[in-house]
Design a protein around this motif. Structure first.
Motif, short mmCIF file in Angstrom:
data_model
loop_
_atom_site.label_atom_id
_atom_site.label_comp_id
_atom_site.label_asym_id
_atom_site.label_seq_id
_atom_site.Cartn_x
_atom_site.Cartn_y
_atom_site.Cartn_z
N CYS A 1 17.33 62.32 83.96
CA CYS A 1 16.93 64.06 85.12
C CYS A 1 18.33 65.22 84.22
O CYS A 1 17.77 65.93 84.87
CB CYS A 1 16.19 63.75 86.28
N ALA B 1 19.05 67.95 86.99
CA ALA B 1 17.32 68.08 87.47
C ALA B 1 16.74 69.11 87.61
O ALA B 1 16.08 69.40 88.72
CB ALA B 1 16.56 67.48 89.12
N SER C 1 13.48 62.55 90.90
CA SER C 1 13.96 62.68 89.43
C SER C 1 15.06 61.22 89.35
O SER C 1 16.41 61.64 90.74
CB SER C 1 14.60 63.98 89.27
N PHE C 2 15.13 60.65 88.54
CA PHE C 2 16.37 59.33 88.27
C PHE C 2 17.27 59.42 87.06
O PHE C 2 17.14 59.77 85.79
CB PHE C 2 15.79 58.09 89.15
N ARG D 1 24.05 55.72 87.68
CA ARG D 1 24.84 56.01 88.10
C ARG D 1 26.49 56.91 87.19
O ARG D 1 26.76 57.66 87.66
CB ARG D 1 25.92 54.91 88.76
N GLN E 1 25.79 63.14 87.69
CA GLN E 1 24.45 64.19 87.73
C GLN E 1 23.05 64.38 88.66
O GLN E 1 22.45 65.02 89.83
CB GLN E 1 23.87 63.91 86.26
N VAL E 2 23.28 62.95 89.43
CA VAL E 2 22.21 62.68 90.55
C VAL E 2 22.62 63.69 91.55
O VAL E 2 22.23 63.98 92.71
CB VAL E 2 22.30 61.46 90.47
N ALA F 1 16.23 63.47 94.31
CA ALA F 1 16.71 62.62 93.41
C ALA F 1 17.29 61.09 93.69
O ALA F 1 17.40 60.96 95.08
CB ALA F 1 17.85 63.58 92.14
N ILE G 1 19.77 57.67 92.33
CA ILE G 1 20.28 56.59 91.25
C ILE G 1 19.10 55.37 90.31
O ILE G 1 18.83 54.59 91.45
CB ILE G 1 21.65 55.90 91.42
N THR H 1 21.85 55.55 96.34
CA THR H 1 22.49 57.08 96.31
C THR H 1 23.58 57.44 96.57
O THR H 1 24.02 56.52 96.93
CB THR H 1 20.88 57.60 97.49
N THR I 1 23.97 62.30 101.18
CA THR I 1 22.75 62.49 100.20
C THR I 1 21.91 63.44 101.38
O THR I 1 21.07 64.78 101.14
CB THR I 1 22.10 61.46 99.95
#
Length: 632
Positions: free
Chosen positions: A221, A224, A239-240, A243, A249-250, A260, A262, A529, A533
């Motif tokens: 993603c 995202a 979205s994934f 790692r 990015q995640v 999102a 991982i 994650t 988060t």
């Protein structure tokens, strides 16, 4: 002389003698009575005097009136906190180097595993003896994130202190670093005009606005942006990305307030049920779709709904115009696209459109024709004797997941879904068909009404939940039918619905049929994650479910890891369970209180509200000084 009875004898005496004997008897009885009282009072004094001396009780007076009070005077929230020193020693803060610790995607541990098919990037969780018994700190300078929708464009640098993407993707408009924050202009490798314009291009090829497309999945993603800008079209995207492909990015996606996780397509199934998503997307996600006999496209097929869409942009699409810039030969790219086209045909997908950099395929609404085509396409064959919704550490299979049977060619396998937003409260086909044991249409309706009542009550005891915009990222640890998320759908929040793998009924497919999103999870392990988060975590009977499976302390430390500073947790459980949970939260320095059930104080199930305090890792200079002192 004749014998006389005592009665006759007394009757023969004069009255004066009788009076004499009666007097003597009365005196003797009185003496005995007085002696008895004296002995009784002496024994009481012997018993009670030492007790009063020990307890220092005030003397009891005979005139005291005792009023019985049956009200409760001992509440869980009144229990004394352990000393601060004891709390810190029991569950201390972790070292600052763990501020982004993701236990099951730890890079150091992953290097021990097979690199073939990227297995090393999948979930590999620590053993019990490896678990960290400490609280993950936020980085120094951490600030409460921007509120949605401002967070879609801006993130504090201190919260995600990584500039790698601003350099690596500088020309692609992913993310820019500006002063104390990052800015996300909505760009991407394959959408230089921005995510909005890119989505508009997709909307010209398929209908994104009539409510038929509600859930989507974005593989690889980036930050995202595709999912972020679909939200304004009432499309909810999971979205994934792995790692360590592009740093953070995640993490950027979650900090922006976008759903999102991982994850990676490698050797295991994605942690979602079959027929979950209306649309799947890959924009230069670098997944080798044609390799391994199309295994990864077979997995996309499993999670796509009948009639769902797969969208591909980037190599090899439009290779004729891009092959030089992609630094690959035209022959190589053409061969790759041919392989993808062939796999799609074997899956019975229909290629709808290819325009510019976009190509779109559609999955069939049933497998009537596809079963006939098996005579032409030997691979993949249809899977036999498998549960298509089992997806927790489940190995991918190179077979085609069969759709539910139909009576005619025009029927949609698994049942017709209502369009959004009617889909939310329409009985899901998995329930109306009787596929979920013990769950009926009436169960669904009652559960929906129940959660309306419960969430209304939550907002009276947690004023922050009632404040629009205070929370953005929500997690329901034991979602059942998704009722908690359904009630909040009109608030500016999104909810990740978790169906524990230990749950009695796997209802995640029904949650997706409502137009909501979620994943599977075993709460004896860490979630895929990053730390910090979620703004709010909802835990309904989770600790009862996991009793004797793993330690409550470990589950609470994981909740603490993924909860943002000043975030909240709402627990529902038996009062005895919550008293134990609260004692651990006190050791973790949470502000926690137990309140009554929405149906009143006589219900054993209670609600525990807990707020994580704001604290961060020390400043780097201070940390260095402390380490020097400890070494000396």
């Amino acid at each position: 002389m004749a014998f006389q009875t005592p009665l006759q004898y007394f009757s023969l005496k004069p009255k004066r003698a009788n009076l004499y004997y009666m007097t003597v008897a009365a005196v003797l009885c009185t003496i005995c009575y007085l002696v008895g009282i004296w002995q009784h009072s002496t024994s009481r004094a012997a018993i009670y005097t030492p007790v009063s001396a020990v307890t220092s009780c005030p003397p009891i007076t005979t005139n005291t009136t005792i009023t019985l009070d049956f009200n409760a005077h001992h509440r869980a929230e009144d229990l004394p906190l352990p000393p601060v020193a004891a709390r810190v020693a029991h569950l201390p803060a972790c070292d600052a180097k763990h501020s982004e610790y993701t236990p099951c995607e730890d890079v150091t541990r992953s290097l021990k595993f097979d690199r073939d098919r990227l297995v090393y990037r999948e979930r590999h969780c620590p053993d019990k003896e490896e678990l960290l018994k400490c609280r993950i700190p936020a980085p120094h300078g951490y600030t409460v994130p921007f509120r949605w929708p401002e967070s879609r464009e801006s993130v504090w640098y201190a919260n995600v202190p990584h500039k790698e993407l601003t350099v690596e993707k500088k020309m692609q408009n992913w993310v820019h670093y500006e002063g104390d924050r990052f800015r996300f202009p909505g760009g991407g490798t394959m959408f230089p005009r921005g995510a909005d314009a890119y989505i508009d291009d997709i909307g010209k090829l398929i209908n994104l606005r009539d409510g038929s497309i509600r859930t989507a999945i974005d593989t690889g993603c980036g930050v995202a942006s595709w999912g972020a800008y679909l939200l304004s079209r009432d499309i909810l995207t999971v979205s994934f990305a792995p790692r360590d492909t592009h740093e953070a990015q995640v993490q950027f996606a979650l900090e922006r307030g976008v759903p999102a996780l991982i994850g990676i397509l490698a050797s295991k199934r994605l942690p979602y049920p079959s027929r979950a998503f209306d649309m799947a997307h890959c924009s230069r996600c670098l997944i080798p779709w044609g390799q391994y006999d199309g295994l990864y496209l077979i997995e996309v097929d499993r999670v796509l709904r009948p009639g769902g869409y797969w969208i591909l942009s980037g190599p090899p699409i439009n290779w004729e115009n891009h092959w030089k810039g992609w630094e690959r030969t035209a022959e190589d790219l053409k061969a790759e696209q041919t392989t993808i086209e062939n796999v799609a045909k074997r899956l019975c997908w229909k290629k709808l459109k290819q325009k510019g950099d976009l190509a779109i395929w559609q999955k069939p609404t049933n497998h009537v024709h596809c079963k006939v085509n098996r005579k032409l396409f030997k691979k993949p064959s249809f899977c036999q004797a498998q549960d298509p919704d089992t997806a927790w550490y489940t190995k991918m299979e190179d077979c085609l997941t069969p759709l539910p049977g139909v009576n005619n060619i025009k029927e949609i396998a698994g049942g017709q879904l209502a369009k959004w937003p009617e889909r939310l409260n329409t009985v899901p086909p998995r329930i109306s068909s009787g596929s979920l044991t013990g769950i009926t249409a009436e169960t669904f309706r009652e559960n929906t009404e129940l959660w309306k009542k419960r969430v209304e009550y939550y907002k009276t005891v947690d004023y922050q939940l009632a404040e629009a915009g205070r929370y953005r990222n929500l997690l329901d640890m034991n979602a059942y039918l998704g009722g908690f998320a359904a009630v909040l759908v009109h608030d500016p929040v999104w909810v990740m619905n978790i169906v524990p793998v230990e749950a009695e009924v796997n209802a995640l497919g029904a949650i997706y049929e409502r137009g909501l999103i979620g994943t599977y999870q075993n709460w004896c392990e860490a979630m895929s994650t990053y730390p910090r988060t979620y703004d709010l975590i909802h835990s309904d009977s989770v600790f009862t479910l996991y009793k004797d499976r793993c330690e409550a302390e470990d589950i609470l430390l994981e909740m603490d890891r993924i909860l943002r500073p000043e975030g909240s947790i709402i627990f529902r459980d038996d009062v005895d369970v919550l008293v134990k949970v609260k004692s651990i939260l006190d050791a973790m320095q949470y502000d926690a209180r137990i309140v009554d059930h929405e149906n009143g104080p006589k219900v054993r199930e209670k609600i525990l509200l807990a707020v994580k305090q704001y604290w961060t890792a020390p400043a780097p200079a201070l940390e260095t000084q402390e380490q020097s002192k400890s070494n000396s």
